[in-house]
Design a protein around this motif. Sequence first.
Motif, PDB file in Angstrom:
ATOM      1  N   ALA A 222       0.843  -1.194   0.000  1.00 49.38           N
ATOM      2  CA  ALA A 222       0.000   0.000   0.000  1.00 49.38           C
ATOM      3  C   ALA A 222       0.880   1.247   0.000  1.00 49.38           C
ATOM      4  O   ALA A 222       1.905   1.302   0.683  1.00 49.38           O
ATOM      5  N   GLN A 223       0.475   2.251  -0.780  1.00 48.93           N
ATOM      6  CA  GLN A 223       1.219   3.507  -0.846  1.00 48.93           C
ATOM      7  C   GLN A 223       0.244   4.680  -0.779  1.00 48.93           C
ATOM      8  O   GLN A 223      -0.914   4.568  -1.182  1.00 48.93           O
ATOM      9  N   ASP A 224       0.734   5.800  -0.268  1.00 47.14           N
ATOM     10  CA  ASP A 224      -0.058   7.033  -0.185  1.00 47.14           C
ATOM     11  C   ASP A 224       0.737   8.177  -0.783  1.00 47.14           C
ATOM     12  O   ASP A 224       1.964   8.231  -0.647  1.00 47.14           O
ATOM     13  N   GLY A 225       0.044   9.085  -1.421  1.00 45.44           N
ATOM     14  CA  GLY A 225       0.702  10.250  -2.001  1.00 45.44           C
ATOM     15  C   GLY A 225      -0.315  11.293  -2.395  1.00 45.44           C
ATOM     16  O   GLY A 225      -1.475  11.256  -1.971  1.00 45.44           O
ATOM     17  N   GLY A 226       0.113  12.210  -3.216  1.00 49.55           N
ATOM     18  CA  GLY A 226      -0.784  13.265  -3.660  1.00 49.55           C
ATOM     19  C   GLY A 226      -0.140  14.093  -4.745  1.00 49.55           C
ATOM     20  O   GLY A 226       1.068  14.009  -4.981  1.00 49.55           O
ATOM     21  N   PHE A 227      -0.952  14.896  -5.424  1.00 50.27           N
ATOM     22  CA  PHE A 227      -0.418  15.764  -6.471  1.00 50.27           C
ATOM     23  C   PHE A 227      -1.445  16.832  -6.819  1.00 50.27           C
ATOM     24  O   PHE A 227      -2.622  16.738  -6.448  1.00 50.27           O
ATOM     25  N   SER A 228      -0.971  17.854  -7.509  1.00 54.52           N
ATOM     26  CA  SER A 228      -1.852  18.881  -8.057  1.00 54.52           C
ATOM     27  C   SER A 228      -1.967  18.652  -9.552  1.00 54.52           C
ATOM     28  O   SER A 228      -0.983  18.300 -10.211  1.00 54.52           O
ATOM     29  N   TYR A 229      -3.157  18.844 -10.084  1.00 55.99           N
ATOM     30  CA  TYR A 229      -3.377  18.549 -11.501  1.00 55.99           C
ATOM     31  C   TYR A 229      -4.159  19.682 -12.148  1.00 55.99           C
ATOM     32  O   TYR A 229      -5.126  20.193 -11.578  1.00 55.99           O
ATOM     33  N   ARG A 230      -3.713  20.060 -13.323  1.00 49.49           N
ATOM     34  CA  ARG A 230      -4.446  21.047 -14.119  1.00 49.49           C
ATOM     35  C   ARG A 230      -4.879  20.388 -15.420  1.00 49.49           C
ATOM     36  O   ARG A 230      -4.054  19.832 -16.151  1.00 49.49           O
ATOM     37  N   VAL A 231      -6.159  20.446 -15.703  1.00 47.98           N
ATOM     38  CA  VAL A 231      -6.693  19.845 -16.922  1.00 47.98           C
ATOM     39  C   VAL A 231      -6.132  20.576 -18.127  1.00 47.98           C
ATOM     40  O   VAL A 231      -6.220  21.803 -18.220  1.00 47.98           O
ATOM     41  N   SER A 232      -5.527  19.830 -19.041  1.00 50.35           N
ATOM     42  CA  SER A 232      -4.977  20.458 -20.240  1.00 50.35           C
ATOM     43  C   SER A 232      -6.106  20.914 -21.158  1.00 50.35           C
ATOM     44  O   SER A 232      -7.183  20.313 -21.196  1.00 50.35           O
ATOM     45  N   ASP A 233      -5.879  22.006 -21.856  1.00 53.25           N
ATOM     46  CA  ASP A 233      -6.815  22.599 -22.830  1.00 53.25           C
ATOM     47  C   ASP A 233      -7.948  23.388 -22.182  1.00 53.25           C
ATOM     48  O   ASP A 233      -8.699  24.045 -22.894  1.00 53.25           O
ATOM     49  N   TRP A 234      -8.100  23.296 -20.869  1.00 55.31           N
ATOM     50  CA  TRP A 234      -9.173  24.031 -20.204  1.00 55.31           C
ATOM     51  C   TRP A 234      -8.573  25.041 -19.235  1.00 55.31           C
ATOM     52  O   TRP A 234      -7.585  24.755 -18.559  1.00 55.31           O
ATOM     53  N   ASP A 235      -9.188  26.204 -19.154  1.00 54.04           N
ATOM     54  CA  ASP A 235      -8.695  27.264 -18.277  1.00 54.04           C
ATOM     55  C   ASP A 235      -9.275  27.077 -16.876  1.00 54.04           C
ATOM     56  O   ASP A 235     -10.190  27.782 -16.450  1.00 54.04           O
ATOM     57  N   LEU A 236      -8.729  26.093 -16.153  1.00 55.26           N
ATOM     58  CA  LEU A 236      -9.185  25.787 -14.802  1.00 55.26           C
ATOM     59  C   LEU A 236      -8.017  25.884 -13.831  1.00 55.26           C
ATOM     60  O   LEU A 236      -6.854  25.740 -14.222  1.00 55.26           O
ATOM     61  N   ASP A 237      -8.322  26.115 -12.559  1.00 54.50           N
ATOM     62  CA  ASP A 237      -7.285  26.147 -11.533  1.00 54.50           C
ATOM     63  C   ASP A 237      -6.743  24.747 -11.279  1.00 54.50           C
ATOM     64  O   ASP A 237      -7.401  23.741 -11.576  1.00 54.50           O
TER      65      ASP A 237
END
Length: 533
Positions: A222-237
């Motif tokens: 089992a592993q735990d982690g995290g990340f930030s993601y920005r949807v490509s092609d869309w102007d979203l945070d």
Amino acid sequence: MAAAEAVLIQAGIQSGLIDQRQLADLQIQAKRARKPALDYITQAGRFPTMALYRALAIIKKLPFVERKDLDIDLSLVKKFPQNTLERKHFIPAYYQGNLVMVLTNPDDRSPQELSKRILNQVSDLVVSDTGLVDGIIERAFSHTNNANVDAIGFFNKLMKECYLRHVTDMHFEPEEMGMKIRLRVDGKMSEYERPVSLGLRDPLVSRIKVLASLDIAEANMAQDGGFSYRVSDWDLDDVDMRVATIPTRWGERITIRILGQDTADLSLAQLGMPKTILSSFQAAISKPYGIILVTGPTGSGKSTTLYAALRELDSDNLNILTVEDPIEQVIDNISQVQVSEKVSFAKALRSFLRHDPDVMLVGEIRDKETADTALKAAMTGHLVLSTLHTNDAAGAINRLVDIGCPRYLVSSTLIGVVAQRLVRRLCPHCKTAYQASEQEQKTLNNEETQLTLQKPNGCAQCLGSGYRGRVGLYETLWLNDDLERLIAEGASEAELVASSKKSGSYYRLWQDAKNKVYEGLTSIDEVMHLYQG
């Protein structure tokens, strides 16, 4: 082929999904960007393409089906030529025990003729989204499609769907022949209509593990982690996500929690608190010292309430510090600390006391050390906000005592407790009025007058669920002199409740639930789990 874009747009206009006044501008933007107009339309209206297919099915008076409604037999799918299925966008399946052709274009009746010719059987017609149909075709013929696997593109498309559907959690569940994806929306799980083929399963798992900085070579732990993601092609945070993996029989299962989805700008007034609770809570967080607890099970909106409370405070003139696990929302002018192996809740709290704080937020009180430090901080002139896992407001007091906090410390520092739950909000576009039954009136303790209540119906706006969004139910217990004395003397929970009811300082969850049913905000079925007779 699938339904034409113009047909889907017209269905969206008729169902109220698409604002015709904005349509021309969106089509111009899409043309300039050389992208499908539906991409701009669905993003602007924040609804998935599936909603348009559902609207089209309603107009054509055909059933709209999701993955959970169908019994898929891949051997049956393979009886049809792959290129025919891909060109005409349909699949054979069983719906309510009967053979059906699942169409994406209800005006194309040729699949019925193919059913007669290939299966020698007459079939009914139902409508679904292209994602479901394409996914089933891909799974049926996956041995020929492995060369076209695009895990990066698939995950980006999935993230777009999560944004459009207001998803809070994604579950990637491996199976023998691929992977099933389930999404949690408004607290309920639903299966993503596009299944993952065997050829895409492992690349998709690797893609997520790379994003979360996990060990892609380790599949048996089992592993735990995290990340930030920005949807490509869309102007979203950027969207922050928490990831957990665990090995199962058919491969690694992954769960992703999308943090702060749709709650980043909510104020206390927008949470659905009754006016009496709202005014009391606002007065409580304005006090210079003491501790306020928010209780409820996991997923009941405790963090959202606390973040809304922090936004109510004057962070320009107050020194506000938080310790959280994880940090779900970033708030300006506030110092937020992430719990780690080196920084626990208790250690962070002790350190905060040397940073001249006015207000401190503790993500959760889990043990005696954290509870003791929080209460002593509240006693020495600081306002402390935190959460506990208890079923009701009164239970928080005995929970603190059970952890090991002295009763005198609890009684002298506790300002009050807010218990809460989340229930689904009825879709305003399709909810239906009806006369309450005798049993429902008895449940609501209103047998004298005939009640008119609201129930879910289902439409394109709410993707057929009858509900859209959630609203909070609240219970409060505010301390007064009598309660402080009773707590210090070791009174039972029942005695505390009786005293608070007598003084009018206790507002029950069931009372708020009944009021929201009367107001038509939710259905009686949604709140029945709180009914205690």
